[in-house]
Design an enzyme around this catalytic site. Structure first.
Site, mmCIF file in Angstrom:
data_model
loop_
_atom_site.group_PDB
_atom_site.id
_atom_site.type_symbol
_atom_site.label_atom_id
_atom_site.label_comp_id
_atom_site.label_asym_id
_atom_site.label_seq_id
_atom_site.Cartn_x
_atom_site.Cartn_y
_atom_site.Cartn_z
ATOM 1 N N ARG A 23 2.394 12.400 -37.429
ATOM 2 C CA ARG A 23 2.077 13.835 -37.378
ATOM 3 C C ARG A 23 3.256 14.670 -36.866
ATOM 4 N NH1 ARG A 23 -0.591 11.122 -33.452
ATOM 5 N NH2 ARG A 23 -0.255 11.700 -31.260
ATOM 6 N N TYR A 24 4.284 14.001 -36.330
ATOM 7 C CA TYR A 24 5.425 14.725 -35.772
ATOM 8 C C TYR A 24 6.656 14.715 -36.673
ATOM 9 C CZ TYR A 24 2.746 14.433 -31.428
ATOM 10 O OH TYR A 24 1.769 14.531 -30.479
ATOM 11 N N ILE A 25 6.721 13.836 -37.633
ATOM 12 C CA ILE A 25 7.921 13.723 -38.459
ATOM 13 C C ILE A 25 7.632 14.200 -39.878
ATOM 14 C CG2 ILE A 25 8.962 11.881 -37.100
ATOM 15 C CD1 ILE A 25 7.873 9.856 -39.045
#
Length: 868
Positions: free
Chosen positions: A123-125
């Protein structure tokens, strides 16, 4: 029969149960499962080089592609429409593709395969397809489609990849009953290899790893199973106490390297004080050595006992027509090259058909408008009449078209808007048709010259995407490192001579020497036997030990001098022998083997020394001379099984050493193998000279420094930095010409080596960052040719360097070579000897060829006959 009988549960069970062998069930289920894992999970298809999950990821990303980055979590969700497995496998596969930096552009923390750090949560990259992937991987018109696992979507059977992606990225997979391991290869070399194949040649390919390092591909076997490669870390000496690991082997991480170093240190294989991971943008592991440890020996030990050297076994297995096939790397590249050529052909054919259709409709449109056929249909009352009227109007022109005019073509004409008809420009229409015809001509030309077109395509890829993709793994031939030679001394050898025990656990007994727990120990006993045993805590080798030492297999310099009493004849025999190879724990007899034989005198000589002894016979012997001298140098060195020569037929009372001996083996011929940068005594490479005792080697480097070293074969020299390597003669002056970065002038100097420190570099040119060494020579009278700029003319002038300046100290600046502008300097043949100089001309930025001087025979050496 009663109802009760009909419903008898026992009878019904007997009727329903069918006997099925377990072996049959296992065979069917296991083969189905194995087939599924091989085809659908572990092994890539040769067509595009992807496993199914990778192919589905790229297809999903293409569907999502709008030029912007997408959250990896969204990509995973999109891919799950096609992939029957969970999100974890998709996430891992995306990260794996992203870290290769070829098909996916990444944003965020994607981890680091050099350190082993994992990527951030999905979800962060973010990710998007690279321009390279968009160009070479996708083309819906040449893609074969199939239904997804649930039948709701269509997915590609294989992607129409026009590049050897399988070899560029590499792949590893473990299936049921087989595995695959295809190593990554260099981007540029693959393209050049494909061009070679198109030109009818067979390329030679070797792996290339993003982690760099050194690679020995001697046994690569073109990637087939059974082959192997060795990969080493790139280790540099920062100083005599510190090593720097700059690049690491493929498949390792900085963490695993450090752990293996600590483990080897704990086991005593190497001795280090501290290891630090300074990796940031570039890999750097700092290894601080323990006091007294040799950097060269430690480098060898790191390769021998840690993950600084790893062996990799390739196994190129791919799926072809739903079957796993083992191929060579060259065969895979040929397949991909032919496939690329065929895909380019399909694209050209599709484009040709599109152009023909565009030309046909443009011609129909022009005829339809210019001949005002559209007015003829105004009176038509039915659709059929409209079609018939247009068809009749086109009838005179039909022979000019490449195919028949269909109803669909006529329908398209009726769909032309009035606005377009009213603004129709015949000139622009003709211009457009000429462009289409020109492009069609080019397409047809390319179809006829498909090989040249494919080569042009590959060259285009090389130009657009080949920047900064040079080879990272340096190809070298590795030397064989003997673990017993480079292992640190982590044990102490003790001996109990009377009881016949040796080992490192006998700490209350006699200390012999330091050793490694990998060493073999040779023991000589009074009864005239010897035995070689692996060192242990405590081992019995036989009573009455007279000599014990670490055994070095094949050591031709170690010579044993022996006098023994023969038990049968009563004679005293003398011999010199070597113990070059043995079977461990087997007892060897050094006498004639008779009962009562015993050793009277014994010495072990590490450099083949031959001493002189005084022999005293017993007073009761009948010999006229009861005291005499014997020189061991008068007899030859033979094998351990030789009986020896008769020293005396009379009984000997005692033997005393009279004079220490000198070596009878002469000097040691030392060679330099410039393919691996190592010394050897096996005749590999170029002869440096004959060495004795304290003789040294001098090395000159490109950075304007020199270094004195011993002639130990464990020494390492960096080939790319080396200019001259030769036997050191302290009386021979050094001639050097260098460019001074401060004054912007060339200086000449002659000097003698005044330092004596071993393994330390001394800089003999100015230390400005722009200073560089132009020429260095150890010839007695070197000559140079200088191109001088005088006015607008270039004048060639020759100088004897020894006439330009006197011999001074090595720290001296030297004299300015010329007041004129110097265009070039060339080293010529020596004026007196007529021989070429030790080093060819050095040009800034050029590769410097390594030249090794033969040491001129000194007068003393001539007298000793060491160079004969």
């Amino acid at each position: 029969m009663s109802d009760l009988e009909n419903n008898d549960p026992i009878k019904n069970d007997d009727a329903l149960h069918v006997s099925t062998p377990v072996t049959g069930m296992y065979e069917d289920w296991f083969l189905d499962y194995a087939s599924y894992v091989i085809l659908e999970r572990a092994v890539p298809a040769i067509e595009d080089g992807f496993k199914p999950v990778q192919r589905r990821i790229l297809h999903a990303m293409k569907e999502m592609d709008d030029g912007r980055f997408n959250k990896v979590a969204n990509i995973i969700g999109q891919t799950m429409q096609y992939h029957p497995h969970g999100d974890a496998s998709i996430s891992d596969a995306i990260v794996h593709i992203g870290q290769k930096e070829l098909l996916i552009e990444t944003q965020g923390n994607w981890g680091d395969n050099r350190t082993g750090d994992g990527a951030a949560a999905a979800r962060y990259i973010e990710a998007r397809l690279s321009k390279f992937a968009l160009e070479v991987v996708f083309n819906p018109q040449t893609t074969t489609w199939q239904l997804s696992y649930d039948g709701r979507k269509k997915e590609p059977v294989t992607l129409p990849v026009k590049f050897p992606l399988l070899l560029a990225q590499g792949v590893e997979g473990i299936a049921v009953g087989l595995s695959t391991k295809i190593l990554p290869h260099n981007f540029r070399e693959l393209i050049l290899g494909s061009i070679e194949i198109l030109n009818g040649n067979t390329p030679t390919l070797y792996p290339d790893f993003s982690t760099g390092g050194y690679g020995d591909f001697t046994e690569y076997n073109d990637g087939l199973r059974g082959g192997k490669i060795k990969v080493r870390a790139k280790i540099e000496e920062e100083d005599n106490k510190t090593l720097l690991i700059k690049e690491i082997p493929f498949g390792t991480t900085t963490n695993s390297i450090i752990e293996s170093i600590i483990k080897a240190n704990d086991k005593g294989k190497i001795k280090i004080k501290k290891v630090t991971d300074n990796t940031a943008k570039d890999v750097e592991i700092q290894v601080q050595l323990a006091p007294g440890q040799s950097p060269d020996m430690t480098i060898d030990a790191l390769y021998a006992f840690t993950d600084c050297e790893v062996s990799i076994s390739p196994n190129a297995c791919v799926i072809i027509e739903d079957k796993p096939i083992f191929l060579t790397v060259t065969e895979i590249l040929k397949y991909n090259t032919v496939q690329t050529k065929n895909l380019l052909k399909k694209e050209l054919e599709i484009r040709r058909d599109e152009l023909l259709e565009k030309l046909l409709f443009s011609s129909l449109e022009k005829i339809f408008i210019e001949n005002r056929i559209y007015r003829d249909i105004e009176e038509c009352e039915t659709w059929e009449a409209v079609i018939a009227t247009i068809d009749k109007g086109l009838e005179p022109y039909k022979p000019e078209f490449y195919r028949e005019i269909t109803t669909e073509d006529i329908v398209r004409l009726t769909e032309i808007k009035i606005k377009r008809i009213s603004r129709f420009d015949a000139f622009k229409a003709d211009e457009l048709m000429r462009k289409l015809e020109s492009e069609l001509k080019e397409v047809n030309y390319n179809l006829k010259h498909l090989t040249q077109y494919a080569i042009k395509y590959y060259n285009g890829l090389l130009e657009k995407y080949g920047k900064d993709r040079e080879r990272k793994t340096e190809i070298k031939t590795f030397d064989t490192i003997q673990a017993t030679v480079v292992a640190a001394n982590n044990a102490k050898l003790y001996v109990n001579r009377a009881d016949g025990f040796i080992g490192y656990g006998l700490k209350k007994d006699e200390y012999v020497c330091e050793c490694s727990d990998l060493d073999d120990i040779i023991t000589f006993k009074k009864d005239g036997t010897c035995v070689v045993s692996r060192i242990q805590d405590k081992v019995f080798v036989g009573k009455d030990i007279i000599h014990v030492a670490v055994y070095r297999k094949g050591d031709e310099r170690m010579v044993y001098n022996l006098i023994y009493l023969d038990g049968t004849s009563g004679r005293s025999m003398v011999k010199r022998f070597q113990v070059l190879s043995v079977t461990r724990d087997r007892e060897y007899v050094l006498t004639k083997g008779a009962k009562g034989s015993k050793i009277l005198y014994f010495t072990a000589n590490a450099n083949g020394e031959a001493e002189m002894v005084t022999v005293y016979l017993t007073q009761g012997s009948k010999a006229r001379i009861k005291v005499f001298d014997f020189d061991f140098s008068t007899i030859e060195i033979k094998g351990r099984g030789a009986g020896g020569n008769i020293l005396s037929k009379h009984p000997i009372r005692k033997i005393q050493l009279k004079m220490e001996g000198v070596s009878t083996l002469g000097g040691l011929d030392v060679y330099f193998d410039d393919s691996i940068g190592r010394l050897n005594t096996d005749g590999r490479g170029k002869l440096i000279g004959n060495f004795l005792g304290d003789d040294k080697i001098i090395a000159f480097y490109k950075d304007g420094s020199y270094e004195l070293t011993t002639f130990e074969v464990t020494n390492r020299y960096q080939i790319n930095d080396l200019v001259i390597l030769e036997k050191f003669n302290h009386e021979r002056p050094i001639s050097a010409i260098y460019f001074d970065g401060i004054s912007k002038n060339y200086y000449v100097k002659r000097f003698l080596i005044e330092t004596s420190t071993i393994n330390k570099k001394f800089n003999f040119i100015s230390d400005h960052k722009n200073s560089f060494l132009k020429i260095v020579s150890t010839d007695k009278q070197p000559q140079i040719k200088v191109d001088l700029l005088k006015g607008n003319n270039v004048e060639e002038v020759e100088y004897d360097v020894d006439m330009l300046i006197d011999v001074k100290g090595w720290k001296a600046v030297g004299n300015k070579l010329s007041s004129h502008t110097i265009k070039d300097i060339t080293l010529l043949a020596s004026a007196q000897s007529g021989e070429t100089n030790s080093q060819e001309e050095l040009k800034v930025g050029d590769e410097i060829d390594l030249k090794i001087n033969k040491e001129e025979d000194d007068e003393d050496d001539d007298q000793l006959g060491l160079f004969k």
